[in-house]
Scaffold this motif. Structure first.
Motif, PDB file in Angstrom:
ATOM      1  N   ALA A 125      -2.038  -3.798 -36.169  1.00 57.93           N
ATOM      2  CA  ALA A 125      -1.633  -2.583 -35.464  1.00 57.93           C
ATOM      3  C   ALA A 125      -0.347  -2.057 -36.077  1.00 57.93           C
ATOM      4  N   ALA A 126      -0.502  -1.067 -36.937  1.00 62.05           N
ATOM      5  CA  ALA A 126       0.663  -0.475 -37.589  1.00 62.05           C
ATOM      6  C   ALA A 126       1.170   0.704 -36.772  1.00 62.05           C
ATOM      7  N   GLY A 127       2.472   0.794 -36.629  1.00 63.16           N
ATOM      8  CA  GLY A 127       3.048   1.905 -35.889  1.00 63.16           C
ATOM      9  C   GLY A 127       4.440   1.581 -35.408  1.00 63.16           C
ATOM     10  N   ASN A 128       5.113   2.574 -34.895  1.00 62.02           N
ATOM     11  CA  ASN A 128       6.475   2.393 -34.385  1.00 62.02           C
ATOM     12  C   ASN A 128       6.443   2.000 -32.911  1.00 62.02           C
TER      13      ASN A 128
ATOM     14  N   ALA B 123       6.268   9.657 -28.126  1.00 65.60           N
ATOM     15  CA  ALA B 123       5.486  10.245 -29.214  1.00 65.60           C
ATOM     16  C   ALA B 123       4.847   9.199 -30.115  1.00 65.60           C
ATOM     17  N   ASP B 124       5.295   7.945 -30.043  1.00 69.73           N
ATOM     18  CA  ASP B 124       4.772   6.882 -30.911  1.00 69.73           C
ATOM     19  C   ASP B 124       3.770   5.968 -30.215  1.00 69.73           C
ATOM     20  N   LEU B 125       3.437   6.250 -28.974  1.00 75.69           N
ATOM     21  CA  LEU B 125       2.496   5.401 -28.241  1.00 75.69           C
ATOM     22  C   LEU B 125       1.099   5.498 -28.853  1.00 75.69           C
ATOM     23  N   PRO B 126       0.457   4.356 -29.159  1.00 76.86           N
ATOM     24  CA  PRO B 126      -0.910   4.400 -29.703  1.00 76.86           C
ATOM     25  C   PRO B 126      -1.908   4.811 -28.624  1.00 76.86           C
ATOM     26  N   HIS B 127      -2.982   5.441 -29.074  1.00 73.21           N
ATOM     27  CA  HIS B 127      -4.020   5.878 -28.129  1.00 73.21           C
ATOM     28  C   HIS B 127      -4.835   4.688 -27.617  1.00 73.21           C
ATOM     29  N   GLU B 128      -5.195   3.766 -28.518  1.00 71.21           N
ATOM     30  CA  GLU B 128      -5.937   2.567 -28.162  1.00 71.21           C
ATOM     31  C   GLU B 128      -5.853   1.567 -29.305  1.00 71.21           C
TER      32      GLU B 128
END
Length: 230
Positions: free
Chosen positions: A162-165, A135-140
């Motif tokens: 690139a912010a994110g889990n 569910a935390d995978l970035p799209h691009e």
């Protein structure tokens, strides 16, 4: 991103799938630890619209005859001539376990160094390796190349914001993009072959031989007169 698509269970297989494709239907398979392997089929236009939004990293809802699963597009086979999808694999991952996937890079902007130097934009990566929960995978990843103002400027993996889990698995010092200098074409020097040099030498030798064979001026006449006297 709340995406979903409804597909039908598929009974056609083998050569029968050719008929499906002719009717604008894409055959595929849904598989996973909890779903098993389920042959499916879907409208080709609906699939392409979904693929433009989800790519191969975004989790979305897929319904098969009323049963819904969270899936990603694992792979797409396309006709090499038309580019149309001919088969799709949907994967239902365990949402509690991390996945390693390749996330595409999207380049934007214009590098000022290209116009300033007459060079060209060089991109060495088009995907980044990422580890995250499904569910935390970035799209691009979006990369702005306007910071490339000259030949010394470069964008490395560690420069990407690139912010994110998720965790980027690429080497932080790996090159992403830079401006390369223009190519300089060097005009090759004319090459004189050894055969031509040899022919020139032979012509010179021949001239000397012909000159040596000719009698000196006066000597021939004297010899002729002497012969007449004798």
């Amino acid at each position: 991103m709340d995406l979903q698509i409804a597909v039908d269970a598929r009974t056609a297989s083998g050569k029968q799938t050719k008929r499906l494709r002719a009717e604008g239907i894409v055959p595929g398979v849904l598989f996973g630890k909890t779903t098993g392997s389920i042959p499916v089929q879907m409208d080709a236009k609906a699939f392409e619209a979904l693929y433009r939004e989800a790519g191969r990293t975004t989790i979305f809802k897929l319904s098969v005859d009323g049963s819904t699963s969270s899936v990603v597009i694992k792979s797409v086979q396309r006709n090499p001539l038309t580019g149309r999808a001919v088969h799709v694999d949907f994967f239902a991952p365990d949402l509690t376990h991390e996945m390693e996937v390749s996330v595409p890079i999207s380049f934007s902007g214009t590098a000022p160094g290209v116009e300033a130097t007459g060079g060209s934009l060089f991109t060495s990566l088009d995907h980044l390796k990422v580890k995250a929960l499904p569910a935390d995978l970035p799209h691009e990843f979006s990369v702005d190349v306007t910071s490339l103002v000259d030949l010394d400027a470069a964008i490395l993996v560690r420069d990407l914001v690139a912010a994110g889990n998720f965790t980027i698995l690429n080497d932080p010092d790996e090159l992403v993009a830079k401006v390369m200098p223009p190519r300089v074409e060097v005009e090759p020097e004319p090459v004189i072959s050894e055969e031509l040099e040899g022919e020139g030498a032979k012509e010179g030798e021949g001239a000397e031989a012909e000159g040596g064979a000719a009698p000196a001026e006066g000597q021939g006449e004297a010899a002729a007169e002497g012969g007449e006297t004798a």
